[in-house]
Design a protein around this motif. Structure first.
Motif, short mmCIF file in Angstrom:
data_model
loop_
_atom_site.label_atom_id
_atom_site.label_comp_id
_atom_site.label_asym_id
_atom_site.label_seq_id
_atom_site.Cartn_x
_atom_site.Cartn_y
_atom_site.Cartn_z
N ARG A 18 0.84 -1.20 0.00
CA ARG A 18 0.00 0.00 0.00
C ARG A 18 0.86 1.25 0.00
O ARG A 18 1.86 1.33 0.72
CB ARG A 18 -0.90 0.03 1.25
CG ARG A 18 -2.14 -0.85 1.13
CD ARG A 18 -3.09 -0.52 2.26
NE ARG A 18 -3.46 0.89 2.26
CZ ARG A 18 -3.94 1.54 3.33
NH1 ARG A 18 -4.08 0.91 4.48
NH2 ARG A 18 -4.27 2.81 3.25
N LYS A 19 0.47 2.22 -0.80
CA LYS A 19 1.16 3.51 -0.82
C LYS A 19 0.57 4.37 0.31
O LYS A 19 -0.62 4.30 0.60
CB LYS A 19 0.98 4.20 -2.16
CG LYS A 19 1.30 3.32 -3.36
CD LYS A 19 2.76 2.94 -3.41
CE LYS A 19 3.04 2.06 -4.63
NZ LYS A 19 4.45 2.05 -5.00
N GLY A 46 -7.99 10.21 5.22
CA GLY A 46 -7.18 9.12 4.68
C GLY A 46 -5.69 9.24 4.87
O GLY A 46 -4.92 8.56 4.19
N ASP A 48 -2.07 8.60 6.40
CA ASP A 48 -1.45 7.42 7.00
C ASP A 48 -0.40 7.77 8.04
O ASP A 48 -0.11 6.96 8.93
CB ASP A 48 -0.80 6.56 5.91
CG ASP A 48 -1.82 6.02 4.93
OD1 ASP A 48 -2.67 5.22 5.36
OD2 ASP A 48 -1.77 6.41 3.76
N ARG A 222 -0.45 10.70 -7.80
CA ARG A 222 -0.54 9.43 -8.54
C ARG A 222 0.78 9.13 -9.24
O ARG A 222 1.27 7.99 -9.22
CB ARG A 222 -1.68 9.51 -9.56
CG ARG A 222 -2.03 8.19 -10.23
CD ARG A 222 -3.28 8.33 -11.11
NE ARG A 222 -4.44 8.72 -10.33
CZ ARG A 222 -5.06 9.90 -10.43
NH1 ARG A 222 -4.63 10.81 -11.28
NH2 ARG A 222 -6.10 10.18 -9.68
N GLN A 266 -8.79 14.88 0.82
CA GLN A 266 -9.37 13.66 0.27
C GLN A 266 -9.09 13.55 -1.22
O GLN A 266 -8.80 12.45 -1.72
CB GLN A 266 -10.90 13.65 0.52
CG GLN A 266 -11.26 13.24 1.94
CD GLN A 266 -12.76 13.33 2.20
OE1 GLN A 266 -13.44 14.21 1.71
NE2 GLN A 266 -13.27 12.39 3.01
N SER A 270 -6.84 10.64 -2.89
CA SER A 270 -7.47 9.77 -3.89
C SER A 270 -6.50 9.40 -5.01
O SER A 270 -6.70 8.41 -5.72
CB SER A 270 -8.71 10.46 -4.49
OG SER A 270 -8.32 11.53 -5.36
N LEU A 272 -3.81 8.05 -4.64
CA LEU A 272 -3.16 6.79 -4.29
C LEU A 272 -4.03 5.58 -4.63
O LEU A 272 -3.58 4.44 -4.56
CB LEU A 272 -2.84 6.76 -2.79
CG LEU A 272 -1.84 7.79 -2.29
CD1 LEU A 272 -1.57 7.59 -0.81
CD2 LEU A 272 -0.54 7.71 -3.06
N GLN A 273 -5.28 5.81 -4.93
CA GLN A 273 -6.20 4.68 -5.13
C GLN A 273 -6.14 4.17 -6.56
O GLN A 273 -5.91 4.93 -7.48
CB GLN A 273 -7.63 5.11 -4.79
CG GLN A 273 -7.80 5.43 -3.30
CD GLN A 273 -9.10 6.12 -3.00
OE1 GLN A 273 -9.97 6.22 -3.85
NE2 GLN A 273 -9.24 6.57 -1.75
#
Length: 273
Positions: A18-19, A46, A48, A222, A266, A270, A272-273
Motif C-alpha cells: 500500500r502507498k 485518509g 497514514d 498518482r 481527500q 485519492s 493513491l487509489q
C-alpha cells in the motif's frame, strides 16, 4: 519513558503493498485548537502518517507558504513544549496515526538533544525530521532517537551516488526524498529523473522511500506513488488552511472552512487509489 513495542512507523510500512499519504501542517496555525481539529480531519480524509511542523523563525527548508504559517504560529507563542503537549492530546483522543515532528536543529539544541527525544517518546510521537542536521553531524541525535525507540528521518535530495549511499546506510524508519532542490512549495512540474533518483535511494537502504517538496495535485500524487512508498504534501495543504483562515476564525463558519480543507486532502489522497 522508553517506547515499548514496535514503532508505529515500522507498523505502517510493514505492508509495502500500500502507498501511504503523508500530510504536513504547522502546529498552531491558525491556533492550537484549530490545528487539533485539522489533524482529526486529515486522519478522517485518509492520512497514514502526519508531519507536525514546529514553528521556527528561520525555517531554511521552507518556502513562503510555510514561512507564513510559522509566523502565525509564533505569533500565538507556540513552542516545542506546546507541540509535544499537542501530540499527547492527540494520543489521549485515540488518534493512533504515526506522528513525526518536523523541526530545525537550533530549537532541538536549545531544548537539549537527549531531552528532546526522551520527551518525544513520553508524549507519544514516533520520530523527527530535522532538515538542517547534516548526516555527518547527526550521531548524537541518531543515538538518542534509537535509545527511545524513535526514528530520526533522513532527508536526501538529488545528489551524488556516494552521498545517497552514506545517507541510506544510516537512515531509519523511512527516507524522505526531496523531489527538487530548493525550498518547499507547490510546483507545476516534477523532475523528469525523479523516479530514477528514488530507485537509487531505495537501493541504498532497503527502507521505504516517501517523496515530498512540490507535490500539490492528485495527478502528481498518482505519478509519484508509482515509484515510491509514500507521498508527502505540505505547502499545498498549508496554503489551503491559509485560504480558509477567515472561515476558521469564526465559530459559525469554522465547520465550513474545515470541510474545505478535508475535501482538498481527500482529493489528494485519492491519487493513491
Amino acid at each position: 519513558m522508553i517506547q515499548t513495542g514496535q514503532n508505529r512507523i515500522d507498523q505502517l510500512f510493514a505492508d509495502r503493498s500500500r502507498k501511504r499519504f503523508i500530510p504536513f501542517i504547522t502546529v498552531g496555525d491558525p491556533s492550537l485548537e484549530v490545528s487539533f481539529e485539522i489533524v482529526k480531519a486529515l486522519v478522517e480524509a485518509g492520512s497514514d502518517l502526519l508531519e507536525l511542523g514546529v514553528a521556527y523563525s528561520d525555517p531554511l527548508a521552507d518556502g513562503p507558504t510555510i514561512q507564513r504559517a510559522s509566523q502565525r504560529a509564533l505569533a500565538n507563542g507556540v513552542t516545542i513544549a506546546d507541540v509535544l503537549a499537542f501530540v499527547a492530546k492527540l494520543r489521549d483522543a485515540g488518534i493512533n496515526t504515526p506522528l513525526v515532528l518536523f523541526t530545525y536543529v537550533n530549537p532541538v539544541m536549545q531544548y537539549g538533544v537527549e531531552r528532546f527525544f526522551a520527551d518525544l517518546a513520553k508524549h507519544g510521537a514516533d520520530g523527527a525530521v530535522i532538515p538542517d542536521l547534516p548526516a555527518e553531524e547527526n550521531a548524537e541525535a541518531t543515538a538518542a532517537a534509537k535509545k527511545y525507540g524513535l526514528h530520526l528521518i533522513s532527508l536526501v535530495a538529488p545528489t551524488s551516488e556516494s552521498r545517497i549511499k552514506l545517507i541510506g546506510e544510516q537512515a531509519s524508519g523511512f527516507i524522505y526524498c526531496v523531489s527538487s532542490l530548493g525550498v518547499t512549495g507547490a510546483r507545476s512540474q516534477l523532475r523528469s529523473d525523479l523516479a530514477e533518483f528514488v530507485q537509487k535511494v531505495k537501493a541504498s537502504s532497503g527502507l521505504p522511500a516517501a517523496v515530498g517538496f512540490g507535490i500539490s495535485t492528485p495527478e502528481q500524487v498518482r505519478e509519484v506513488a508509482a515509484f515510491s512508498d509514500g507521498v508527502i504534501v505540505g505547502s499545498a495543504i498549508v496554503q489551503q488552511i491559509e485560504r480558509n483562515l477567515s472561515l476558521l476564525a469564526q465559530p459559525e463558519t469554522k465547520a465550513e472552512g474545515m470541510q474545505h480543507i478535508k475535501n482538498f486532502v481527500q482529493q489528494l489522497a485519492s491519487g493513491l487509489q
